[in-house]
Design a protein around this motif. Structure first.
Motif, short mmCIF file in Angstrom:
data_model
loop_
_atom_site.label_atom_id
_atom_site.label_comp_id
_atom_site.label_asym_id
_atom_site.label_seq_id
_atom_site.Cartn_x
_atom_site.Cartn_y
_atom_site.Cartn_z
N ALA A 12 68.02 10.03 -28.57
CA ALA A 12 67.57 8.72 -29.07
C ALA A 12 68.01 7.65 -28.09
O ALA A 12 69.09 7.75 -27.49
N GLY A 45 68.13 3.33 -27.51
CA GLY A 45 67.91 1.97 -28.01
C GLY A 45 67.45 1.11 -26.85
O GLY A 45 66.26 1.05 -26.54
N SER A 55 74.76 1.39 -23.58
CA SER A 55 76.01 2.11 -23.80
C SER A 55 76.66 2.46 -22.47
O SER A 55 75.99 2.52 -21.44
N THR A 76 70.36 -2.66 -29.59
CA THR A 76 69.59 -2.46 -30.82
C THR A 76 70.53 -2.15 -31.98
O THR A 76 71.64 -1.64 -31.78
C1 LIG Z 1 78.16 -5.89 -20.46
C2 LIG Z 1 78.39 -5.02 -21.65
C3 LIG Z 1 79.35 -5.39 -22.59
C4 LIG Z 1 79.58 -4.60 -23.71
N1 LIG Z 1 80.51 -5.00 -24.59
C5 LIG Z 1 80.69 -4.27 -25.71
C6 LIG Z 1 81.61 -4.69 -26.69
O1 LIG Z 1 82.26 -5.71 -26.54
N2 LIG Z 1 81.76 -3.96 -27.81
C7 LIG Z 1 81.03 -2.82 -28.03
O2 LIG Z 1 81.19 -2.21 -29.07
N3 LIG Z 1 80.15 -2.38 -27.11
C8 LIG Z 1 79.96 -3.08 -25.97
N4 LIG Z 1 79.07 -2.64 -25.04
C9 LIG Z 1 78.39 -1.35 -25.25
C10 LIG Z 1 76.98 -1.36 -25.83
O3 LIG Z 1 76.42 -2.61 -25.93
C11 LIG Z 1 76.91 -0.59 -27.11
O4 LIG Z 1 77.29 0.73 -26.92
C12 LIG Z 1 75.59 -0.65 -27.86
O5 LIG Z 1 75.97 -0.50 -29.20
C13 LIG Z 1 74.53 0.38 -27.55
O6 LIG Z 1 73.28 -0.02 -28.10
P1 LIG Z 1 71.91 0.36 -27.37
O7 LIG Z 1 70.81 -0.13 -28.24
O8 LIG Z 1 71.93 -0.11 -25.99
O9 LIG Z 1 71.98 1.94 -27.46
P2 LIG Z 1 71.80 3.01 -26.31
O10 LIG Z 1 72.68 2.72 -25.18
O11 LIG Z 1 70.37 3.14 -26.03
O12 LIG Z 1 72.32 4.30 -27.07
C14 LIG Z 1 73.67 4.44 -27.38
C15 LIG Z 1 73.92 5.77 -28.07
O13 LIG Z 1 73.38 5.76 -29.37
C16 LIG Z 1 72.33 6.69 -29.48
N5 LIG Z 1 71.27 6.00 -30.19
C17 LIG Z 1 70.61 4.88 -29.85
N6 LIG Z 1 69.72 4.55 -30.78
C18 LIG Z 1 69.82 5.49 -31.74
C19 LIG Z 1 69.14 5.72 -32.95
N7 LIG Z 1 68.21 4.90 -33.40
N8 LIG Z 1 69.49 6.82 -33.68
C20 LIG Z 1 70.44 7.66 -33.25
N9 LIG Z 1 71.09 7.49 -32.11
C21 LIG Z 1 70.79 6.41 -31.35
C22 LIG Z 1 71.99 7.12 -28.11
O14 LIG Z 1 71.53 8.45 -28.08
C23 LIG Z 1 73.31 6.97 -27.41
O15 LIG Z 1 74.11 8.07 -27.66
C24 LIG Z 1 78.82 -3.42 -23.90
C25 LIG Z 1 77.85 -3.05 -22.96
C26 LIG Z 1 77.63 -3.84 -21.85
C27 LIG Z 1 76.59 -3.41 -20.89
#
Ligand SMILES: Cc1cc2nc3c(=O)[nH]c(=O)nc-3n(C[C@H](O)[C@H](O)[C@H](O)COP(=O)(O)OP(=O)(O)OC[C@H]3O[C@@H](n4cnc5c(N)ncnc54)[C@H](O)[C@@H]3O)c2cc1C
Lengths: 478, 358
Positions: free
Chosen positions: A81, A83, A87, A150
């Motif tokens: 999956a 988003g 991550s 997301t």
């Molecule tokens: C500059 C920066 C700062 C950040 N700061 C923080 C912070 O302060 N705190 C924090 O917690 N995180 C932080 N993060 C991390 C990041 O934003 C998170 O991990 C975020 O929650 C991931 O969301 P995404 O939509 O990008 O998911 P993705 O990166 O696309 O996926 C993340 C994981 O979830 C799974 N996944 C995604 N969508 C689904 C779904 N619908 N169903 C099942 N599994 C799914 C994926 O397979 C993967 O394992 C930061 C990242 C960056 C780049």
């Protein structure tokens, strides 16, 4: 072992071809096999090394996701999956190829119940989109991991971010989920009644499972009234320890500060340049934000200012205009990119230690000494109010030994936190990069987590190789 | 002593596993009334006693599962702290393990969060006799699956809790209860309206024509809120403890008599339809306690609860034949059974207490 991948190689060309055909029957032209799209979906942020999925599919409904998963299950094809890929621990890398389910076209806010303070959204809705759509309701969704992630991704990584001190993390704020399980069934966990669920609290199991137990297609979350008053303040300190000690005292007094962020001198230097923050010195700094009524904000701020004053902090510099405030938080959110800009051509990745508050000062100071000893650029920053802080370790991939040095520093940061009764990851998750640390941290309990994985995903197709290490069955367990 | 107690507990589980026995996990027995069948030999947790670690500055307490809640809460209070979810005791001997296993939260739940929100880590003995630790003592931990929170509310069917770490919070500086005379519909409307505002409301309860509202926090904020929500001060008559432990007269027909007590968890805005029951409303409308005035069909209450986004639990009853918990959809039931088999492959622990099938 996985039939389609043999001894965990990538799927055979034949398997890919036949699954792709099936996907086209389900999702029409929303199936992509081009190199560029696969490249984009093969990695998150953080370290650049990734692994490409064989196919990327963009479903638009729960039923489509279920159909995709059933196809993959029949072919024993990995399902990852996706988003928006923010991550940080290699979560979305398609280690064994397979099908990437990009949820970005499931981006509708389904229901907003202003009176109940909750809403239900499709998993691909981003937090900024949600807050934009909440405009006019007087409500907001507070969890803010910086990146415009997301809701499905945030739920899956159990994200928290800058607002957690006051509002909690995704763990406390997800009320219920719609999940497509590994056998392609659609289940609803939790419910509109937000106070409890019937049976096991499966919501809590899927939250933070990093896509290894199922695909989240809908998320119900709590909303909050936009506070009557919000103000932000910045306070600078002569040294790192004074800043950290101020936070410890504030937390122990239980002051409900909405955000407390630490940026060390190196990070401030980077952020001043990258985000053009005028009038600040490159010194250890705390950013605060207070939410509440006019009266409670004033009271919180006075309490905090007296604490920081006792620790040698500067007078508060207030930013009550929304523009100035958003500039400040934008600078905080861009800290990672600011750090990267310190050394053009470099790469960077973040650590994520979280320790008991009483060990925070020790942990930060020991880590600081470790950074100095390595000679690497590695600013310290973080949501210190929860005992959680990050290093952004910058290294030059072209310089021999640099990456190893960086990885050594990161590994020691994890081990140090674990040794102090904390965790190797407070909010970013395990992904692939922290599997070793997970085993150190949880020991025997990892085998039960592996058993949970086998119980809910017996074919090992859901984001295989993440969150818990692979393992065969253990005697005495199913 | 504790190591010996845990060894003994592991031995008992292993013996049951190899001998086809079943175990019924029990602290003081204050919650024997709750849940489905009580099957098997009693496995008493009270030898697992004592606070293991409590540094007030840390805002975390770790205690063995058989420790009395009273002991823990007294110790916290001595240091100006409390368990924010206000755990119901339902008896003087109530243990920490019991309240976490039942997933019970008291009047402060709507404002502060549920018991599971405060569980930071647990130690358990699973159904194979293995002693395992999940989570830890820090506020945020995303390392691996969130097994510790799965234990909250699992009614001991996934493992014997032996030690639990909980987040605690400072006691509010000021606490005041207001009473407002109004009917239930009006009370629910008011509570939902207050819910979106930054008011320091820490508990609400409507019973017998009166809405009680507890305000907790800093002095000025509480005073301002008292004026804003209206009503009159009623600190002396505040019913919070009696509601928490169901010693309030509303519950008497069910606690001391034969009448069933239903607990409906619904959307806070669910209407006050006449279901033929006396009703006590907590949590700003999200929790409805029902004492039937005449026998009521379980299916009717369950359908009503489901229609309002929730579910109905037969909380206390002599006749539990309608089933204690709302039946699960087939796919969910399948996940439950697989998890149960994972943690307790021989089906030893609290068999039938949550659902008859396991
Ligand atoms: C500059 C920066 C700062 C950040 N700061 C923080 C912070 O302060 N705190 C924090 O917690 N995180 C932080 N993060 C991390 C990041 O934003 C998170 O991990 C975020 O929650 C991931 O969301 P995404 O939509 O990008 O998911 P993705 O990166 O696309 O996926 C993340 C994981 O979830 C799974 N996944 C995604 N969508 C689904 C779904 N619908 N169903 C099942 N599994 C799914 C994926 O397979 C993967 O394992 C930061 C990242 C960056 C780049």
């Amino acid at each position: 072992m996985n039939a389609a991948t043999g001894t965990r190689g990538r799927p055979t060309a034949e398997a890919i071809r036949s699954v792709t055909e099936g996907l086209r029957l389900t999702c029409g032209d929303r199936v992509a096999t081009g190199q560029a799209i696969r490249d984009q979906h093969g990695h998150g942020e953080g370290l650049a090394d990734g692994a490409l999925p064989d196919v990327v599919v963009f479903p638009q409904s729960n039923d489509e996701v279920a159909a995709v998963v059933r196809l993959c299950a029949a072919a024993r094809m990995p399902v990852i999956a996706f988003g928006v890929g923010t991550s940080l621990e290699g979560h979305v890398a398609a280690l064994y190829g397979g099908v990437c389910i990009d949820l970005s076209q499931m981006n509708r806010v389904l229901e907003v119940h202003a009176e109940d303070l909750d809403c239900r959204v499709q998993a691909g809705v981003t937090r900024e989109q949600l807050n934009a759509e909440l405009k006019g309701t007087g409500l907001f969704f507070p969890i803010d991991p910086g990146a415009n992630a997301t809701l499905g991704g945030m739920a899956s990584t159990r994200a928290s971010g800058t607002n957690a001190v006051r509002y909690g993390t995704m763990r406390e704020n997800v009320l219920g989920l719609t999940v497509v399980t590994a056998d392609g069934r659609i289940v609803h966990t939790g419910g509109r009644a937000r106070k409890s669920s019937a049976g096991y609290d499966l919501t809590r199991l899927f939250v933070g499972a990093e896509g290894t137990l199922g695909v989240i297609t809908e998320v119900a979350v709590r909303l909050y009234g936009i506070p009557e008053a919000i103000s932000a303040a910045v306070c600078q300190f002569p040294d790192l320890k004074s800043a950290v000690d101020s936070v410890i005292v504030a937390m122990q007094l239980g002051v409900p500060v909405a955000r407390i962020e630490l940026l060390d001198a190196v990070q401030m230097d980077a952020s001043i340049r990258y985000s053009r923050l005028d009038g600040f010195a490159a010194k250890p700094t705390l950013f605060f934000e207070f939410h509440g009524t006019e009266a409670s904000v004033r009271e919180q701020a006075e309490t905090i200012e007296s604490i920081t004053g006792d620790h040698g902090g500067s007078a508060f510099r207030w930013t009550s205009s929304p523009e100035e405030r958003s500039k400040l938080w934008k600078a905080r959110h861009n800290a990672y990119y600011a750090a990267l800009a310190l050394a053009p051509g470099s790469q960077a990745f973040a650590t994520d230690a979280c320790v008991p508050i009483s060990r925070l000062a020790d942990c930060v100071m020991e880590t600081q000494a470790d950074i100095d000893a390595t000679g690497l650029i590695a600013p310290i920053l973080g949501h210190v109010g929860d005992g959680n802080f990050h290093l952004v370790i910058v290294f030059d991939p072209a310089r021999p030994g640099d990456r190893e040095k960086a990885e050594g520093l990161a590994a020691r940061a994890s081990l140090r936190a674990i040794a102090m009764g904390g965790t190797c990851t407070g909010e970013h998750g395990i992904g692939v990069h922290k599997l070793d640390a997970l085993v150190v941290e949880h020991g025997e309990a990892v085998s039960l987590m592996q058993a949970v994985k086998r119980a809910l995903d017996p074919l090992d197709i859901m984001n295989p190789g993440k969150t818990v290490p692979h393992a065969g069955p253990v005697a005495g367990r199913p | 002593m504790t190591a010996a107690a845990i060894d003994a507990l592991q031995d008992a589980v292993r013996a049951a596993a190899s001998g086809g026995g079943r175990l019924r996990i029990r602290g003081s027995g204050s919650k024997d009334f709750y849940g489905g069948a009580l099957e098997g030999d009693v496995l008493d947790t009270r030898a697992l006693r004592g606070i293991v670690a409590y540094a007030p500055t840390e805002l975390v307490v770790t205690a063995r599962a058989g420790t009395q809640l009273a002991e823990i809460e007294d110790e916290l209070a001595r240091h100006g702290q409390m368990l924010a979810f206000e755990p119901p005791r339902h008896g003087p001997g109530a243990t920490l393990g019991g309240v976490v296993a039942c997933g019970f939260s008291g009047p402060r739940r709507a404002a502060a969060g549920a018991v599971r929100d405060f569980v930071l880590g647990v130690r358990i003995v699973d159904g194979t006799g293995e002693a395992l630790a999940f989570g830890g003592q820090v506020i945020k931990n995303v390392a691996g699956f969130d097994v510790s929170r799965l234990m909250a509310g699992a009614l001991g069917t996934l493992g014997v809790l032996t030690e639990i770490s909980l987040k605690c919070v400072p006691l509010p500086r000021v606490e005041r209860t207001r009473a407002i005379d109004c009917d239930a519909a009006d009370a629910i409307r008011r509570c939902n309206e207050w819910g979106g505002r930054p008011l320091p409301i820490s508990a609400t309860c409507h019973v017998a024509g009166r809405l009680w509202v507890r305000l907790s926090g800093a002095g000025p904020a509480v005073s301002a809120a008292a004026v804003e929500i209206g009503g009159a001060d009623a600190d002396d008559a505040a019913p919070w403890r009696a509601i928490r432990d169901q010693t309030h007269p509303f519950f008497a027909p069910a606690v001391t008599g034969p009448v069933p007590l239903w607990r409906l968890s619904v959307r806070s805005t669910a209407p006050c339809d006449d279901l033929g029951c006396d009703t006590l409303v907590e949590w700003g409308g999200a929790l409805r306690w029902l004492v039937p005035r005449a026998p009521v069909e379980a299916s009717r209450l369950r359908a009503w609860a489901a229609a309002h986004g929730g579910h109905a639990t037969l909380y206390r009853a002599q006749d539990k034949s309608p089933g204690v918990f709302q039946p699960l959809a087939p796919a969910m039931a399948g996940l439950h059974e697989r998890l149960k088999r994972t943690f307790d492959p021989h089906g030893i622990l609290n068999h039938g207490r949550l659902y008859p099938a396991f």
